[in-house]
Design a protein around this motif. Structure first.
Motif, PDB file in Angstrom:
ATOM      1  N   PRO A 104      35.877  43.208  35.814  1.00  0.00           N
ATOM      2  CA  PRO A 104      37.251  43.722  35.886  1.00  0.00           C
ATOM      3  C   PRO A 104      38.190  42.718  36.530  1.00  0.00           C
ATOM      4  N   GLU A 105      37.632  41.710  37.155  1.00  0.00           N
ATOM      5  CA  GLU A 105      38.393  40.629  37.804  1.00  0.00           C
ATOM      6  C   GLU A 105      37.402  39.491  38.022  1.00  0.00           C
ATOM      7  N   ASN A 106      37.866  38.356  38.523  1.00  0.00           N
ATOM      8  CA  ASN A 106      36.967  37.205  38.534  1.00  0.00           C
ATOM      9  C   ASN A 106      36.705  36.609  39.917  1.00  0.00           C
ATOM     10  N   THR A 107      37.320  37.167  40.960  1.00  0.00           N
ATOM     11  CA  THR A 107      37.080  36.591  42.285  1.00  0.00           C
ATOM     12  C   THR A 107      35.612  36.776  42.688  1.00  0.00           C
ATOM     13  N   ALA A 108      35.087  37.983  42.438  1.00  0.00           N
ATOM     14  CA  ALA A 108      33.692  38.250  42.799  1.00  0.00           C
ATOM     15  C   ALA A 108      32.755  37.320  42.019  1.00  0.00           C
ATOM     16  N   ARG A 136      39.180  49.872  32.358  1.00  0.00           N
ATOM     17  CA  ARG A 136      39.434  51.043  31.512  1.00  0.00           C
ATOM     18  C   ARG A 136      40.587  51.845  32.090  1.00  0.00           C
ATOM     19  N   GLU A 137      41.790  51.242  32.023  1.00  0.00           N
ATOM     20  CA  GLU A 137      42.995  51.916  32.501  1.00  0.00           C
ATOM     21  C   GLU A 137      43.681  52.569  31.306  1.00  0.00           C
ATOM     22  N   ARG A 138      44.696  53.411  31.586  1.00  0.00           N
ATOM     23  CA  ARG A 138      45.447  53.999  30.485  1.00  0.00           C
ATOM     24  C   ARG A 138      46.377  52.934  29.915  1.00  0.00           C
ATOM     25  N   ALA A 152      43.441  31.296  40.611  1.00  0.00           N
ATOM     26  CA  ALA A 152      43.131  30.109  41.424  1.00  0.00           C
ATOM     27  C   ALA A 152      42.455  30.582  42.695  1.00  0.00           C
ATOM     28  N   GLU A 153      41.411  29.903  43.087  1.00  0.00           N
ATOM     29  CA  GLU A 153      40.684  30.277  44.303  1.00  0.00           C
ATOM     30  C   GLU A 153      40.425  28.997  45.106  1.00  0.00           C
ATOM     31  N   ALA A 154      40.812  29.018  46.385  1.00  0.00           N
ATOM     32  CA  ALA A 154      40.511  27.898  47.283  1.00  0.00           C
ATOM     33  C   ALA A 154      39.476  28.403  48.290  1.00  0.00           C
ATOM     34  N   TYR A 284      38.673  43.458  49.419  1.00  0.00           N
ATOM     35  CA  TYR A 284      38.115  42.270  50.080  1.00  0.00           C
ATOM     36  C   TYR A 284      39.114  41.445  50.887  1.00  0.00           C
ATOM     37  N   TYR A 285      40.355  41.893  50.997  1.00  0.00           N
ATOM     38  CA  TYR A 285      41.360  41.032  51.632  1.00  0.00           C
ATOM     39  C   TYR A 285      41.433  41.169  53.156  1.00  0.00           C
ATOM     40  N   ASN A 286      41.858  40.077  53.795  1.00  0.00           N
ATOM     41  CA  ASN A 286      42.242  40.107  55.207  1.00  0.00           C
ATOM     42  C   ASN A 286      43.399  39.124  55.358  1.00  0.00           C
TER      43      ASN A 286
END
Ligand code: HAM
Length: 451
Positions: A104-108, A136-138, A152-154, A284-286
Motif C-alpha cells: 500500500p506504500e513503499n517506505t516499509a 482498497r479505498e473508495r 524519496a527516503e534518506a 511510524y513517524y516521529n
C-alpha cells in the motif's frame, strides 16, 4: 469472478463464440497514449532532479509479507485495517502458506530491503522510487486503488538538516514541474515519551467529551487517539481543534530539531506553516512531519506527505537507524498540472516516411533504420490492410500530418532511382532532395529545423 467465467461465451451453441469484453479492475487505470507521454515526461523530470540531489534508485517487489505492513504501518491505521489487498499464497511442500499483500506504500518495503542488504553498513543512503501502490479505498477523483508514488527516503541520518533537505527536494521537484500554489504544512510529532504524555492528555480530553465522539473516534480513543485529530467528520472539527496540542508537550531537543528545520527552509526561501493537527495516516513517524497541499483538487488535495521515522528500521528487525522521507501521488500531480494548464511536450516523430511502392520497402526500411541509429525519430507509413497497396500519396500525407511530424520523407520511384529522398516540410516551406548515401547529412537536416 473465476477465470472460466471471464472466458464464458454468451452463446454456447453458436458456431462462432461471442466473448464478453473484460474490463479493468475498479479503481485501477490504464495509462495509454497520449496520456502516457505526460507520465514519461514526469518520470524524466524526477530522474533529472534526483540525479542533481544525489538520490539513487531503488526497486523492490510489489508483493511483500503482510506482516511487514502490519508491523511497520501500525495495526490501527486505515490502511492496515481495511485497505490492503491481502491473500494467502499456495502452500509450499511443507504445507506452510505465506500471507502476502500488494504494497500500500513503499517506505516499509524500502526499509526491509535496506536492512536485508545491510545497505547502511558504510553510512547513510539516499534513495528514491517511482512505483505503483495499492489501497482498497473508495475510488474518486485523485483517489485510486492502484496509484503511483514517487518517493524519496534518506536513511541513516539523524540531523534536522536532512529533514530540511528532503523537504527542499520535494519542493524542488514541484518547482521543476512548474506547479504553483502548493502550500507546505509542518508539524512535529516529538519523541515517543513526549507522545505518551500528550496521549494521556488527549485521552482525558476526549473522555470528557465522550458524547461528542463519533463511532470511529470512540473505537480509537484508547488504541490510537492521535488519529482522532485527523478526523474528516465536520461535526468533530471543533472538538479536534481544541484538543491538547502535541507541540505543547515537546521537550527542548525536539523543539530545537524542529526550529532548525524551519531555519533551513527559511534560508532557502521556502514558505511553510505549522499545522498542529497534522498527524499523517501511518504510525511510524516521529519529530518532523509535513504535507504539500493544494486547494485546486478538491477533497484529495494532499499531493505529497512524509516525515521522520527513526524507529521503523528497528521495528522491522534492522539495526536501529534514523530515517526521513516522503512520497507524492503521481496521479494527483498530473491532475494539478492539467488544472494549472502547464503544457507537457507531446510525443511526435520528427519525420514520417511516405512510401509509393511496396516493392521499395526493403530499401526504404534499411534507410529508416540507419536514420534511427543516427538519432532521428521516424514513423513509417503502414496501411491497415496491405491488400490495397500502401495507399495513395494523399492518404499517406494525411497520416503524416496527423502524426505531428515536421517532415515527410517521400520515397517515390523517381527519387529512389536517383538514390535520393524528398524532404518535404509539413508545416510550410520548400521541399528539397537529399542523397540517401549520406545518412549523417540527411539526419542533420531533419534535426536542424527542429531546434
Ligand atoms: P501517504 O500520505 O499515505 O504516505 O501517501 C503519499 C501520497 O500518495 C499522498 O499524499 C497522495 O498524494 C498519494 N496517495 C495516497 N493514496 C492514494 C490513492 N488512493 N490514490 C492516489 N494517490 C494516493 C506514504 O505513503 C508514505 N510512505 C510517505 C513517506 C515516505 N513517509 C516517509 N517516507
Amino acid at each position: 469472478m473465476t477465470v472460466s467465467s471471464i472466458n464464458e461465451t454468451e452463446s454456447p451453441v453458436a458456431a462462432k463464440p461471442v466473448f464478453k469484453p473484460v474490463h479493468a479492475v475498479r479503481g485501477m487505470n490504464d495509462i495509454v497514449p497520449p496520456e502516457s507521454a505526460r507520465w514519461e515526461w514526469l518520470e524524466e523530470q524526477v530522474r533529472s532532479v534526483m540525479q542533481r540531489w544525489a538520490y539513487r534508485n531503488i526497486r523492490t517487489p510489489v508483493l511483500e509479507h503482510t506482516g511487514l505492513f502490519v508491523r511497520g504501518l501500525g495495526e490501527v491505521t486505515d490502511i492496515v485495517e481495511k485497505e490492503m489487498y491481502s491473500f494467502t499464497d499456495r502452500a509450499d511442500k511443507t504445507g506452510d502458506a505465506d500471507h502476502l499483500s500488494l504494497r500500500p506504500e513503499n517506505t516499509a518495503g524500502v526499509v526491509r530491503a535496506v536492512t536485508e542488504h545491510n545497505l547502511l553498513y558504510d553510512g547513510g543512503k539516499r534513495l528514491y522510487y517511482m512505483a505503483p501502490m495499492f489501497r482498497r479505498e473508495r475510488p474518486q477523483r485523485g483517489r485510486y486503488r492502484q496509484f503511483h508514488q514517487v518517493g524519496a527516503e534518506a536513511l541513516g541520518f539523524a540531523g534536522p538538516e536532512v529533514d530540511a533537505e528532503i523537504i527542499l527536494l520535494a519542493h524542488a521537484l514541484l518547482q521543476q514541474l512548474g506547479l504553483r500554489d502548493v502550500r507546505l504544512e509542518l508539524n512535529s510529532l516529538g519523541q515517543p515519551a513526549e507522545r505518551l504524555q500528550h496521549r494521556a492528555a488527549l485521552i482525558a480530553y476526549f473522555e470528557a467529551h465522550k458524547d461528542e465522539l463519533d463511532e470511529d473516534a470512540r473505537r480509537r480513543l484508547h488504541s490510537n487517539p492521535l488519529r482522532i485529530l485527523d478526523t474528516k467528520n465536520p461535526a468533530m472539527q471543533a472538538l479536534a481543534q481544541q484538543a491538547p496540542k502535541l507541540l505543547d508537550y515537546l521537550g527542548e531537543q525536539s523543539l530545537k530539531h524542529f526550529e532548525q528545520v524551519q531555519a533551513i527552509l527559511d534560508a532557502n526561501g521556502v514558505a511553510w506553516q505549522i499545522n498542529p493537527r497534522l498527524v499523517r495516516g501511518l504510525d511510524y513517524y516521529n519529530l518532523t512531519v509535513f504535507e504539500f497541499i493544494t486547494d485546486a483538487l478538491g477533497a484529495q488535495g494532499t499531493i505529497c506527505g512524509g516525515g521522520r521515522y527513526d524507529y521503523l528500521i528497528e521495528q522491522i528487525g534492522g539495526k536501529p537507524a534514523p530515517a526521513v522521507g516522503w512520497a507524492f501521488g503521481v496521479e494527483r500531480v498530473l491532475e494539478l498540472l492539467k488544472e494549472q494548464q502547464i503544457a507537457v511536450p507531446a510525443q511526435v516523430p520528427q519525420a514520417y516516411a511516405v512510401v509509393a511502392e511496396p516493392a521499395s520497402l526493403p530499401q526504404v526500411m534499411a534507410v529508416l533504420t540507419q536514420l534511427r541509429q543516427a538519432g532521428v525519430a521516424v514513423q513509417m507509413h503502414a496501411p491497415a490492410d496491405s491488400a490495397q497497396g500502401l495507399g495513395s500519396f494523399k492518404s499517406q500525407f494525411k497520416r503524416a500530418d496527423a502524426s505531428g511530424a515536421a517532415w515527410a520523407l517521400v520515397f517515390g520511384p523517381d527519387e529512389l532511382a536517383r538514390g535520393e529522398v524528398t524532404l518535404k516540410p509539413l508545416r510550410g516551406g520548400e521541399q528539397t532532395q537529399l542523397a540517401l548515401a549520406d545518412i549523417p547529412a540527411l539526419a542533420a537536416r531533419i534535426q536542424s529545423s527542429l531546434g
